[in-house]
Design a protein around this motif. Structure first.
Motif, PDB file in Angstrom:
ATOM      1  N   GLY A  55      -2.966   4.148  18.995  1.00  0.00           N
ATOM      2  CA  GLY A  55      -3.952   3.259  19.604  1.00  0.00           C
ATOM      3  C   GLY A  55      -3.782   1.835  19.084  1.00  0.00           C
ATOM      4  O   GLY A  55      -2.705   1.261  19.144  1.00  0.00           O
ATOM      5  N   GLU A  56      -4.828   1.266  18.542  1.00  0.00           N
ATOM      6  CA  GLU A  56      -4.826  -0.101  18.013  1.00  0.00           C
ATOM      7  C   GLU A  56      -4.533  -0.139  16.520  1.00  0.00           C
ATOM      8  O   GLU A  56      -4.733  -1.166  15.870  1.00  0.00           O
ATOM      9  CB  GLU A  56      -6.194  -0.761  18.278  1.00  0.00           C
ATOM     10  N   THR A  57      -4.082   0.985  15.958  1.00  0.00           N
ATOM     11  CA  THR A  57      -3.858   1.074  14.516  1.00  0.00           C
ATOM     12  C   THR A  57      -2.392   1.346  14.218  1.00  0.00           C
ATOM     13  O   THR A  57      -1.761   2.172  14.863  1.00  0.00           O
ATOM     14  CB  THR A  57      -4.723   2.206  13.908  1.00  0.00           C
ATOM     15  N   LEU A  58      -1.867   0.648  13.214  1.00  0.00           N
ATOM     16  CA  LEU A  58      -0.496   0.840  12.757  1.00  0.00           C
ATOM     17  C   LEU A  58      -0.560   1.319  11.309  1.00  0.00           C
ATOM     18  O   LEU A  58      -1.071   0.617  10.439  1.00  0.00           O
ATOM     19  CB  LEU A  58       0.280  -0.480  12.841  1.00  0.00           C
ATOM     20  N   HIS A  59      -0.084   2.536  11.066  1.00  0.00           N
ATOM     21  CA  HIS A  59      -0.060   3.094   9.717  1.00  0.00           C
ATOM     22  C   HIS A  59       1.352   2.949   9.160  1.00  0.00           C
ATOM     23  O   HIS A  59       2.300   3.478   9.742  1.00  0.00           O
ATOM     24  CB  HIS A  59      -0.443   4.583   9.727  1.00  0.00           C
ATOM     25  N   ILE A  60       1.472   2.239   8.055  1.00  0.00           N
ATOM     26  CA  ILE A  60       2.768   2.063   7.394  1.00  0.00           C
ATOM     27  C   ILE A  60       2.662   2.700   6.021  1.00  0.00           C
ATOM     28  O   ILE A  60       1.724   2.422   5.265  1.00  0.00           O
ATOM     29  CB  ILE A  60       3.128   0.571   7.265  1.00  0.00           C
ATOM     30  N   GLU A  61       3.621   3.561   5.705  1.00  0.00           N
ATOM     31  CA  GLU A  61       3.628   4.247   4.412  1.00  0.00           C
ATOM     32  C   GLU A  61       4.934   3.947   3.697  1.00  0.00           C
ATOM     33  O   GLU A  61       6.017   4.083   4.261  1.00  0.00           O
ATOM     34  CB  GLU A  61       3.478   5.748   4.631  1.00  0.00           C
ATOM     35  N   LEU A  62       4.830   3.512   2.451  1.00  0.00           N
ATOM     36  CA  LEU A  62       5.988   3.262   1.600  1.00  0.00           C
ATOM     37  C   LEU A  62       5.832   4.128   0.365  1.00  0.00           C
ATOM     38  O   LEU A  62       4.829   4.022  -0.339  1.00  0.00           O
ATOM     39  CB  LEU A  62       6.053   1.778   1.198  1.00  0.00           C
ATOM     40  N   LYS A  63       6.809   4.997   0.109  1.00  0.00           N
ATOM     41  CA  LYS A  63       6.740   5.910  -1.034  1.00  0.00           C
ATOM     42  C   LYS A  63       7.928   5.703  -1.940  1.00  0.00           C
ATOM     43  O   LYS A  63       9.052   5.514  -1.470  1.00  0.00           O
ATOM     44  CB  LYS A  63       6.789   7.366  -0.568  1.00  0.00           C
ATOM     45  N   LYS A  64       7.692   5.791  -3.245  1.00  0.00           N
ATOM     46  CA  LYS A  64       8.791   5.782  -4.192  1.00  0.00           C
ATOM     47  C   LYS A  64       9.535   7.090  -4.039  1.00  0.00           C
ATOM     48  O   LYS A  64       8.936   8.145  -3.902  1.00  0.00           O
ATOM     49  CB  LYS A  64       8.276   5.692  -5.631  1.00  0.00           C
TER      50      LYS A  64
ATOM     51  N   PRO B  93       4.360  -2.415  -9.524  1.00  0.00           N
ATOM     52  CA  PRO B  93       5.147  -1.204  -9.817  1.00  0.00           C
ATOM     53  C   PRO B  93       6.152  -0.830  -8.717  1.00  0.00           C
ATOM     54  O   PRO B  93       7.050  -0.039  -8.941  1.00  0.00           O
ATOM     55  CB  PRO B  93       4.094  -0.100  -9.960  1.00  0.00           C
ATOM     56  N   PHE B  94       6.007  -1.408  -7.533  1.00  0.00           N
ATOM     57  CA  PHE B  94       6.865  -1.056  -6.405  1.00  0.00           C
ATOM     58  C   PHE B  94       7.974  -2.068  -6.152  1.00  0.00           C
ATOM     59  O   PHE B  94       8.875  -1.806  -5.367  1.00  0.00           O
ATOM     60  CB  PHE B  94       6.023  -0.911  -5.137  1.00  0.00           C
ATOM     61  N   LEU B  95       7.925  -3.206  -6.807  1.00  0.00           N
ATOM     62  CA  LEU B  95       8.919  -4.251  -6.579  1.00  0.00           C
ATOM     63  C   LEU B  95      10.289  -3.814  -7.089  1.00  0.00           C
ATOM     64  O   LEU B  95      10.400  -3.147  -8.107  1.00  0.00           O
ATOM     65  CB  LEU B  95       8.492  -5.554  -7.262  1.00  0.00           C
ATOM     66  N   LYS B  96      11.332  -4.194  -6.373  1.00  0.00           N
ATOM     67  CA  LYS B  96      12.725  -3.887  -6.708  1.00  0.00           C
ATOM     68  C   LYS B  96      12.987  -2.382  -6.814  1.00  0.00           C
ATOM     69  O   LYS B  96      13.817  -1.942  -7.587  1.00  0.00           O
ATOM     70  CB  LYS B  96      13.146  -4.604  -7.978  1.00  0.00           C
ATOM     71  N   LYS B  97      12.237  -1.585  -6.060  1.00  0.00           N
ATOM     72  CA  LYS B  97      12.411  -0.123  -6.021  1.00  0.00           C
ATOM     73  C   LYS B  97      12.830   0.287  -4.618  1.00  0.00           C
ATOM     74  O   LYS B  97      12.488  -0.363  -3.636  1.00  0.00           O
ATOM     75  CB  LYS B  97      11.100   0.601  -6.354  1.00  0.00           C
ATOM     76  N   GLU B  98      13.568   1.384  -4.528  1.00  0.00           N
ATOM     77  CA  GLU B  98      13.890   1.976  -3.232  1.00  0.00           C
ATOM     78  C   GLU B  98      12.638   2.713  -2.764  1.00  0.00           C
ATOM     79  O   GLU B  98      12.109   3.563  -3.480  1.00  0.00           O
ATOM     80  CB  GLU B  98      15.043   2.968  -3.380  1.00  0.00           C
ATOM     81  N   LEU B  99      12.160   2.382  -1.575  1.00  0.00           N
ATOM     82  CA  LEU B  99      10.961   3.000  -1.032  1.00  0.00           C
ATOM     83  C   LEU B  99      11.287   3.684   0.290  1.00  0.00           C
ATOM     84  O   LEU B  99      12.034   3.157   1.108  1.00  0.00           O
ATOM     85  CB  LEU B  99       9.869   1.956  -0.805  1.00  0.00           C
ATOM     86  N   LYS B 100      10.714   4.867   0.473  1.00  0.00           N
ATOM     87  CA  LYS B 100      10.872   5.594   1.730  1.00  0.00           C
ATOM     88  C   LYS B 100       9.843   5.018   2.711  1.00  0.00           C
ATOM     89  O   LYS B 100       8.666   4.887   2.383  1.00  0.00           O
ATOM     90  CB  LYS B 100      10.639   7.081   1.509  1.00  0.00           C
ATOM     91  N   PHE B 101      10.293   4.680   3.909  1.00  0.00           N
ATOM     92  CA  PHE B 101       9.463   4.023   4.916  1.00  0.00           C
ATOM     93  C   PHE B 101       9.118   4.986   6.037  1.00  0.00           C
ATOM     94  O   PHE B 101       9.986   5.697   6.543  1.00  0.00           O
ATOM     95  CB  PHE B 101      10.226   2.824   5.490  1.00  0.00           C
ATOM     96  N   SER B 102       7.841   5.005   6.416  1.00  0.00           N
ATOM     97  CA  SER B 102       7.444   5.717   7.634  1.00  0.00           C
ATOM     98  C   SER B 102       6.336   4.917   8.310  1.00  0.00           C
ATOM     99  O   SER B 102       5.548   4.239   7.650  1.00  0.00           O
ATOM    100  CB  SER B 102       6.993   7.144   7.336  1.00  0.00           C
ATOM    101  N   MET B 103       6.297   5.002   9.641  1.00  0.00           N
ATOM    102  CA  MET B 103       5.341   4.212  10.396  1.00  0.00           C
ATOM    103  C   MET B 103       4.887   5.004  11.609  1.00  0.00           C
ATOM    104  O   MET B 103       5.696   5.652  12.283  1.00  0.00           O
ATOM    105  CB  MET B 103       6.007   2.904  10.839  1.00  0.00           C
ATOM    106  N   VAL B 104       3.582   4.954  11.884  1.00  0.00           N
ATOM    107  CA  VAL B 104       3.005   5.627  13.047  1.00  0.00           C
ATOM    108  C   VAL B 104       2.046   4.657  13.729  1.00  0.00           C
ATOM    109  O   VAL B 104       1.191   4.060  13.068  1.00  0.00           O
ATOM    110  CB  VAL B 104       2.234   6.905  12.631  1.00  0.00           C
ATOM    111  N   ALA B 105       2.206   4.477  15.033  1.00  0.00           N
ATOM    112  CA  ALA B 105       1.286   3.651  15.812  1.00  0.00           C
ATOM    113  C   ALA B 105       0.386   4.586  16.612  1.00  0.00           C
ATOM    114  O   ALA B 105       0.865   5.457  17.332  1.00  0.00           O
ATOM    115  CB  ALA B 105       2.054   2.735  16.743  1.00  0.00           C
TER     116      ALA B 105
END
Length: 70
Positions: free
Chosen positions: A53-62, A39-51
């Motif tokens: 410690g040892e964890t990388l959170h990546i969020e992609l939203k329609k 459902p997310f392919l070929k869609k414009e997605l809003k990107f946000s990322m937070v690092a």
């Protein structure tokens, strides 16, 4: 398990012979997630990322179309 891959891209300045290089980072998803990603392919997605410690959170939203509240 996934690995962030790095690719170096070489481009030219307009029509000149001078070039510049930049790095592009790729995150391939495991093949077992193909159906989840459909459902997310070929869609414009809003990107946000937070690092944190040892964890990388990546969020992609329609993006919601304008005028739509839900």
């Amino acid at each position: 398990m996934v690995k962030i891959q790095t690719k170096t891209i070489t481009k030219r300045y307009g029509r000149s012979k001078n070039t510049y290089h930049y790095k592009q980072h790729l995150l391939p998803f495991p093949t077992q997630e193909n159906e989840t990603l459909k459902p997310f392919l070929k869609k414009e997605l809003k990107f946000s990322m937070v690092a944190k410690g040892e964890t990388l959170h990546i969020e992609l939203k329609k993006e919601k179309p304008e005028g739509q509240t839900k």
